[in-house]
Design a protein around this motif. Sequence first.
Motif, PDB file in Angstrom:
ATOM      1  N   PRO A  75      49.531  41.060  21.915  1.00  0.00           N
ATOM      2  CA  PRO A  75      49.210  39.696  21.490  1.00  0.00           C
ATOM      3  C   PRO A  75      49.026  38.770  22.680  1.00  0.00           C
ATOM      4  CG  PRO A  75      51.539  40.156  21.161  1.00  0.00           C
ATOM      5  CD  PRO A  75      50.916  41.457  21.539  1.00  0.00           C
ATOM      6  N   ARG A  76      48.386  37.662  22.489  1.00  0.00           N
ATOM      7  CA  ARG A  76      47.863  36.851  23.588  1.00  0.00           C
ATOM      8  C   ARG A  76      48.933  36.057  24.328  1.00  0.00           C
ATOM      9  NH1 ARG A  76      42.111  36.590  23.057  1.00  0.00           N
ATOM     10  NH2 ARG A  76      41.435  37.589  21.138  1.00  0.00           N
ATOM     11  N   LEU A  77      49.738  36.752  25.112  1.00  0.00           N
ATOM     12  CA  LEU A  77      50.734  36.082  25.948  1.00  0.00           C
ATOM     13  C   LEU A  77      50.127  35.646  27.277  1.00  0.00           C
ATOM     14  CD1 LEU A  77      53.871  38.353  25.391  1.00  0.00           C
ATOM     15  CD2 LEU A  77      52.958  36.537  23.960  1.00  0.00           C
ATOM     16  N   CYS A  78      48.913  36.103  27.582  1.00  0.00           N
ATOM     17  CA  CYS A  78      48.267  35.728  28.834  1.00  0.00           C
ATOM     18  C   CYS A  78      47.950  34.236  28.882  1.00  0.00           C
ATOM     19  CB  CYS A  78      46.944  36.478  29.004  1.00  0.00           C
ATOM     20  SG  CYS A  78      47.121  38.167  29.618  1.00  0.00           S
ATOM     21  N   TYR A  79      47.814  33.617  27.738  1.00  0.00           N
ATOM     22  CA  TYR A  79      47.349  32.241  27.725  1.00  0.00           C
ATOM     23  C   TYR A  79      48.482  31.232  27.766  1.00  0.00           C
ATOM     24  CZ  TYR A  79      43.386  34.957  26.230  1.00  0.00           C
ATOM     25  OH  TYR A  79      42.408  35.907  26.175  1.00  0.00           O
ATOM     26  N   VAL A  80      49.696  31.710  28.007  1.00  0.00           N
ATOM     27  CA  VAL A  80      50.840  30.825  28.144  1.00  0.00           C
ATOM     28  C   VAL A  80      50.731  30.068  29.463  1.00  0.00           C
ATOM     29  CG1 VAL A  80      53.351  30.720  28.348  1.00  0.00           C
ATOM     30  CG2 VAL A  80      52.299  32.334  26.788  1.00  0.00           C
ATOM     31  N   ASP A  81      51.005  28.775  29.398  1.00  0.00           N
ATOM     32  CA  ASP A  81      50.991  27.954  30.610  1.00  0.00           C
ATOM     33  C   ASP A  81      52.103  28.426  31.527  1.00  0.00           C
ATOM     34  OD1 ASP A  81      51.078  26.040  32.558  1.00  0.00           O
ATOM     35  OD2 ASP A  81      50.909  24.339  31.188  1.00  0.00           O
ATOM     36  N   ALA A  82      51.739  28.871  32.727  1.00  0.00           N
ATOM     37  CA  ALA A  82      52.716  29.454  33.639  1.00  0.00           C
ATOM     38  C   ALA A  82      53.776  28.458  34.092  1.00  0.00           C
ATOM     39  CB  ALA A  82      52.006  30.024  34.869  1.00  0.00           C
ATOM     40  N   THR A  83      53.536  27.156  33.900  1.00  0.00           N
ATOM     41  CA  THR A  83      54.515  26.162  34.335  1.00  0.00           C
ATOM     42  C   THR A  83      55.630  25.987  33.321  1.00  0.00           C
ATOM     43  OG1 THR A  83      53.266  24.330  33.325  1.00  0.00           O
ATOM     44  CG2 THR A  83      52.745  24.910  35.609  1.00  0.00           C
ATOM     45  N   HIS A  84      55.497  26.617  32.152  1.00  0.00           N
ATOM     46  CA  HIS A  84      56.518  26.525  31.118  1.00  0.00           C
ATOM     47  C   HIS A  84      57.265  27.851  31.009  1.00  0.00           C
ATOM     48  CE1 HIS A  84      53.873  23.164  30.108  1.00  0.00           C
ATOM     49  NE2 HIS A  84      54.907  22.638  29.501  1.00  0.00           N
ATOM     50  N   SER A  85      58.554  27.779  30.743  1.00  0.00           N
ATOM     51  CA  SER A  85      59.382  28.982  30.719  1.00  0.00           C
ATOM     52  C   SER A  85      59.586  29.519  29.303  1.00  0.00           C
ATOM     53  CB  SER A  85      60.756  28.691  31.343  1.00  0.00           C
ATOM     54  OG  SER A  85      61.415  27.665  30.615  1.00  0.00           O
ATOM     55  N   ILE A  86      59.085  28.803  28.300  1.00  0.00           N
ATOM     56  CA  ILE A  86      59.297  29.212  26.916  1.00  0.00           C
ATOM     57  C   ILE A  86      57.953  29.505  26.266  1.00  0.00           C
ATOM     58  CG2 ILE A  86      60.210  28.527  24.669  1.00  0.00           C
ATOM     59  CD1 ILE A  86      62.182  26.740  26.086  1.00  0.00           C
ATOM     60  N   LEU A  87      57.868  30.640  25.603  1.00  0.00           N
ATOM     61  CA  LEU A  87      56.626  31.019  24.936  1.00  0.00           C
ATOM     62  C   LEU A  87      56.367  30.130  23.728  1.00  0.00           C
ATOM     63  CD1 LEU A  87      56.981  34.905  24.843  1.00  0.00           C
ATOM     64  CD2 LEU A  87      55.533  33.578  26.356  1.00  0.00           C
ATOM     65  N   PRO A  88      55.095  29.835  23.440  1.00  0.00           N
ATOM     66  CA  PRO A  88      54.768  29.115  22.215  1.00  0.00           C
ATOM     67  C   PRO A  88      55.225  29.919  21.003  1.00  0.00           C
ATOM     68  CG  PRO A  88      52.901  29.173  23.710  1.00  0.00           C
ATOM     69  CD  PRO A  88      53.918  30.112  24.268  1.00  0.00           C
ATOM     70  N   GLU A  89      55.610  29.241  19.953  1.00  0.00           N
ATOM     71  CA  GLU A  89      56.095  29.921  18.763  1.00  0.00           C
ATOM     72  C   GLU A  89      55.028  30.826  18.153  1.00  0.00           C
ATOM     73  OE1 GLU A  89      58.887  31.211  16.188  1.00  0.00           O
ATOM     74  OE2 GLU A  89      59.154  29.934  17.949  1.00  0.00           O
ATOM     75  N   SER A  90      53.755  30.436  18.282  1.00  0.00           N
ATOM     76  CA  SER A  90      52.671  31.251  17.725  1.00  0.00           C
ATOM     77  C   SER A  90      52.614  32.620  18.402  1.00  0.00           C
ATOM     78  CB  SER A  90      51.326  30.534  17.893  1.00  0.00           C
ATOM     79  OG  SER A  90      51.075  30.264  19.272  1.00  0.00           O
ATOM     80  N   SER A  91      52.853  32.664  19.716  1.00  0.00           N
ATOM     81  CA  SER A  91      52.855  33.938  20.440  1.00  0.00           C
ATOM     82  C   SER A  91      54.033  34.796  20.019  1.00  0.00           C
ATOM     83  CB  SER A  91      52.910  33.689  21.952  1.00  0.00           C
ATOM     84  OG  SER A  91      51.754  33.031  22.400  1.00  0.00           O
ATOM     85  N   ARG A  92      55.188  34.152  19.845  1.00  0.00           N
ATOM     86  CA  ARG A  92      56.378  34.879  19.401  1.00  0.00           C
ATOM     87  C   ARG A  92      56.153  35.509  18.032  1.00  0.00           C
ATOM     88  NH1 ARG A  92      61.286  33.910  21.666  1.00  0.00           N
ATOM     89  NH2 ARG A  92      61.404  32.392  23.346  1.00  0.00           N
ATOM     90  N   GLN A  93      55.602  34.725  17.121  1.00  0.00           N
ATOM     91  CA  GLN A  93      55.408  35.212  15.761  1.00  0.00           C
ATOM     92  C   GLN A  93      54.398  36.347  15.719  1.00  0.00           C
ATOM     93  OE1 GLN A  93      57.167  34.482  13.027  1.00  0.00           O
ATOM     94  NE2 GLN A  93      58.437  33.251  14.416  1.00  0.00           N
ATOM     95  N   GLU A  94      53.363  36.236  16.533  1.00  0.00           N
ATOM     96  CA  GLU A  94      52.342  37.297  16.581  1.00  0.00           C
ATOM     97  C   GLU A  94      52.964  38.603  17.048  1.00  0.00           C
ATOM     98  OE1 GLU A  94      47.730  37.790  18.105  1.00  0.00           O
ATOM     99  OE2 GLU A  94      48.976  36.166  18.879  1.00  0.00           O
ATOM    100  N   LEU A  95      53.807  38.525  18.075  1.00  0.00           N
ATOM    101  CA  LEU A  95      54.472  39.726  18.584  1.00  0.00           C
ATOM    102  C   LEU A  95      55.489  40.251  17.577  1.00  0.00           C
ATOM    103  CD1 LEU A  95      54.919  41.687  20.933  1.00  0.00           C
ATOM    104  CD2 LEU A  95      56.615  40.087  21.853  1.00  0.00           C
ATOM    105  N   LYS A  96      56.209  39.354  16.945  1.00  0.00           N
ATOM    106  CA  LYS A  96      57.239  39.752  15.984  1.00  0.00           C
ATOM    107  C   LYS A  96      56.651  40.502  14.803  1.00  0.00           C
ATOM    108  CE  LYS A  96      61.254  37.888  13.522  1.00  0.00           C
ATOM    109  NZ  LYS A  96      62.044  36.665  13.231  1.00  0.00           N
ATOM    110  N   LEU A  97      55.460  40.094  14.374  1.00  0.00           N
ATOM    111  CA  LEU A  97      54.811  40.753  13.241  1.00  0.00           C
ATOM    112  C   LEU A  97      54.377  42.179  13.580  1.00  0.00           C
ATOM    113  CD1 LEU A  97      52.611  37.830  11.847  1.00  0.00           C
ATOM    114  CD2 LEU A  97      54.635  38.846  10.774  1.00  0.00           C
ATOM    115  N   LEU A  98      54.150  42.448  14.877  1.00  0.00           N
ATOM    116  CA  LEU A  98      53.692  43.767  15.293  1.00  0.00           C
ATOM    117  C   LEU A  98      54.821  44.781  15.370  1.00  0.00           C
ATOM    118  CD1 LEU A  98      51.248  42.836  18.199  1.00  0.00           C
ATOM    119  CD2 LEU A  98      50.618  43.662  15.927  1.00  0.00           C
ATOM    120  N   LEU A  99      56.038  44.302  15.654  1.00  0.00           N
ATOM    121  CA  LEU A  99      57.151  45.200  15.957  1.00  0.00           C
ATOM    122  C   LEU A  99      58.188  45.208  14.844  1.00  0.00           C
ATOM    123  CD1 LEU A  99      57.734  44.054  19.661  1.00  0.00           C
ATOM    124  CD2 LEU A  99      56.178  45.830  18.826  1.00  0.00           C
ATOM    125  N   SER A 100      59.048  46.211  14.877  1.00  0.00           N
ATOM    126  CA  SER A 100      60.173  46.229  13.952  1.00  0.00           C
ATOM    127  C   SER A 100      61.138  45.114  14.356  1.00  0.00           C
ATOM    128  CB  SER A 100      60.889  47.581  14.001  1.00  0.00           C
ATOM    129  OG  SER A 100      61.545  47.751  15.248  1.00  0.00           O
TER     130      SER A 100
END
Length: 207
Positions: free
Chosen positions: A154-179
């Motif tokens: 999932p698109r974690l490449c587009y996270v702003d490198a100046t921020h240390s926390i992933l956007p919730e949309s990226s988290r949810q996309e990854l969470k849906l893929l995995l157990s």
Amino acid sequence: MMKYQKSLLTSASCFLLAILCLVLWGYQKDRGLAERIAPDILRFHILANSNSARDQQIKTDTKSFILKTLQSCPALSKEELSSYIISHRETLENQTNAYLAQKGCSYQAVIRVTKAYFPTKAYGDLVLPCGTYDTVQVQLGQARGRNWWCVLYPRLCYVDATHSILPESSRQELKLLLSDEDYTKLLDDPARIHIRLKLLQFFDHTP
């Protein structure tokens, strides 16, 4: 005095051995986790022509150019994105090489979908374990310089490198893929991440 020094040395050796065993145990667990999640993840890996300041800047600029280009891709899965890149590889290379020419580069880019080994990488409080992943790899010129990597799907490449926390949309996309279990294992206490990565770097190998 000699007896005290020997005892101190023995204690220190036992402590270091315990730390080593703990790190190796964690390393093996990470490798097992990587093998389970790798089929759902597509990494991105770009290698600079050299380690000169100019080539490293070109690498960073080209990375941003390619990722911005791929943002318009309509793919909704790892398989669709991989297929899109494979079928449009020549076009992507031509676009990237035209961009490099505009930057005054004498070398060109080679883009391919392959498999590559990645070291452990933290994205905020989410840690992707070291292992071998399907990868969109970009080689610039001689490809002998320091590399840069991220997660393309999932698109974690587009996270702003100046921020240390992933956007919730990226988290949810990854969470849906995995157990649920594997997703939970990717989360870590931010206070321990730095120490964990420093220990694991003795066993990780940069691709």
